[in-house]
Design a protein around this motif. Structure first.
Motif, PDB file in Angstrom:
ATOM      1  N   THR A  64       0.824  -1.197   0.000  1.00 26.90           N
ATOM      2  CA  THR A  64       0.000   0.000   0.000  1.00 26.90           C
ATOM      3  C   THR A  64       0.859   1.248   0.000  1.00 26.90           C
ATOM      4  OG1 THR A  64      -1.725  -1.155   1.222  1.00 26.90           O
ATOM      5  CG2 THR A  64      -1.805   1.248   1.259  1.00 26.90           C
ATOM      6  N   ALA A  84      -7.503   5.736 -12.577  1.00 31.39           N
ATOM      7  CA  ALA A  84      -7.121   4.617 -11.708  1.00 31.39           C
ATOM      8  C   ALA A  84      -8.064   4.523 -10.505  1.00 31.39           C
ATOM      9  CB  ALA A  84      -5.676   4.788 -11.243  1.00 31.39           C
ATOM     10  N   VAL A  85      -8.330   5.649  -9.849  1.00 33.17           N
ATOM     11  CA  VAL A  85      -9.230   5.656  -8.690  1.00 33.17           C
ATOM     12  C   VAL A  85     -10.645   5.264  -9.109  1.00 33.17           C
ATOM     13  CG1 VAL A  85     -10.316   7.142  -6.950  1.00 33.17           C
ATOM     14  CG2 VAL A  85      -7.859   7.349  -7.410  1.00 33.17           C
ATOM     15  N   HIS A 130     -11.678   3.421 -11.636  1.00 33.13           N
ATOM     16  CA  HIS A 130     -11.838   2.022 -12.042  1.00 33.13           C
ATOM     17  C   HIS A 130     -11.602   1.046 -10.897  1.00 33.13           C
ATOM     18  CE1 HIS A 130     -12.532   2.272 -16.436  1.00 33.13           C
ATOM     19  NE2 HIS A 130     -12.055   3.490 -16.251  1.00 33.13           N
ATOM     20  N   ARG A 131     -11.032   1.507  -9.791  1.00 27.76           N
ATOM     21  CA  ARG A 131     -10.911   0.626  -8.628  1.00 27.76           C
ATOM     22  C   ARG A 131     -12.268   0.367  -7.993  1.00 27.76           C
ATOM     23  NH1 ARG A 131      -5.856   3.325  -7.257  1.00 27.76           N
ATOM     24  NH2 ARG A 131      -6.891   4.627  -5.707  1.00 27.76           N
ATOM     25  N   ALA A 132     -13.212   1.286  -8.183  1.00 30.80           N
ATOM     26  CA  ALA A 132     -14.557   1.108  -7.608  1.00 30.80           C
ATOM     27  C   ALA A 132     -15.606   1.508  -8.641  1.00 30.80           C
ATOM     28  CB  ALA A 132     -14.687   1.946  -6.345  1.00 30.80           C
ATOM     29  N   GLU A 166     -11.095   5.791  -1.472  1.00 31.42           N
ATOM     30  CA  GLU A 166     -10.250   4.990  -2.354  1.00 31.42           C
ATOM     31  C   GLU A 166      -8.793   5.440  -2.288  1.00 31.42           C
ATOM     32  OE1 GLU A 166     -10.829   2.260  -4.249  1.00 31.42           O
ATOM     33  OE2 GLU A 166     -12.769   2.210  -3.221  1.00 31.42           O
ATOM     34  N   ASN A 214     -12.508   0.938   1.385  1.00 29.08           N
ATOM     35  CA  ASN A 214     -13.715   0.770   0.577  1.00 29.08           C
ATOM     36  C   ASN A 214     -14.813   1.726   1.054  1.00 29.08           C
ATOM     37  OD1 ASN A 214     -12.743  -1.273  -1.106  1.00 29.08           O
ATOM     38  ND2 ASN A 214     -13.207  -2.840   0.425  1.00 29.08           N
TER      39      ASN A 214
END
Length: 322
Positions: free
Chosen positions: A70, A98-99, A101-103, A165, A170
């Protein structure tokens, strides 16, 4: 003097970095070479990142752990283009994708909410045609006002999600919606004042409207994160964006023009396959993605501006959500 070796814990690694920084500080201060300036910045930043990770996870083993990954991810994101005092448009756009598409499913679920009035407008009122370019103007105006009000509230919830994020945490759609609704009245007032101001500005030869967009770009994030009122959020946004409005204008134009081109292509293809209403519906669905991307980008720009001007880190910035 030998470098201390306190082991592979996060706390130990941070002590090693502090030692290196103290040892190299005199020579770095005397040198004007770019490489030594970068070295000083990276040493300081690594200490900050390891400290953030240590505060979050405690004294876990540093080597081979998820916590270490991390921290390294945070440093990698930073080194990809947002150095100290730098407002890098390419890096901000890249990190926003990137942020997002992580959620992505959660951001899209939130983004669907303000698009509902647009979908109703398309299905019930129809789309403009050469024979009837302004179908039911009053209904369209009402639906557009509802869309703008919902957009600001949902953008507030998405900003909450983006900061979670960024911290490696989460978030749920319900939590994000709750955060946005908790600031409903200030966000509603902000949507009215900002929307009217930008609309009037765009009618006055466009330039004043663009200037207001850049000046008030961080107003929603300020309202949500700093929990300020309408006029305070606007003036605070003006303070934060001061000195960076040309970069923000470039960011807005790049994302806006690219999104507009893609939307036209989608509507054209959809219109050819299923008619103008089908094409307009596909365009509305693409707007969901653009809404989510724009909200994440707003959060990152706000964070970047505060990082540059105030030296604040993401954990301190997002304490308000805990």
């Amino acid at each position: 003097m030998n470098t201390p070796s306190p082991g592979y814990t996060l706390q130990g690694r941070c002590e090693q970095l502090r030692f290196r920084f103290r040892q190299s500080a005199p020579s770095l201060a005397r040198s004007k070479r770019l490489s030594t300036c970068i070295e000083a910045q990276m040493l300081a930043f690594q200490m900050q990142v390891i400290g953030m990770t240590y505060r979050r996870y405690g004294p876990a083993q540093y080597s081979g752990s998820e916590r270490h990954q991390t921290g390294c991810a945070l440093m990698t994101n930073y080194s990809q283009g947002t150095g100290s005092g730098d407002f890098n448009i390419g890096a901000l756009i890249s990190e926003s994708f990137a942020v997002l598409h992580r959620a992505l499913p959660r951001f899209l679920a939130l983004g669907l909410i303000p698009i509902v009035p647009l979908i109703i407008s398309t299905l019930v009122i129809g789309v403009p045609t050469p024979e009837n370019p302004f179908p039911n103007v009053s209904a369209i105006v009402v639906l557009m006002l509802i869309y703008i009000a919902l957009l600001f509230v949902i953008q507030g919830g998405m900003i909450y999600g983006a900061f979670n994020e960024l911290r490696g945490q989460n978030f749920s759609v319900g939590d994000a919606l709750s955060k946005g609704l908790s600031r409903f009245l200030p966000l509603l007032g902000l949507s009215i004042l900002v929307g009217l101001g930008i609309a009037v500005g765009l009618m006055l030869l466009i330039v004043p409207g663009l200037w207001l967009i850049c000046m008030l770009y961080a107003a929603v994030a300020v309202c949500v994160v700093e929990q300020r009122g309408v006029t305070d959020s606007m003036s605070r946004s003006g303070e934060l964006t001061s000195g960076f409005r040309w970069q923000i204008l470039g960011l807005v134009l790049i994302v806006g023009i690219a999104g507009w081109i893609v939307a036209i292509i989608i509507e054209y293809i959809g219109g050819g396959l299923g008619g103008p209403i089908f094409g307009a519906l596909l365009g509305n669905l693409f707007q969901v993605y653009l809404t989510a991307l724009g909200s994440v980008l707003t959060a990152l720009v706000y964070y970047r501006l505060r990082s540059i001007k105030e030296g604040i880190d993401i954990d301190r910035l997002a304490d308000v959500f805990d």
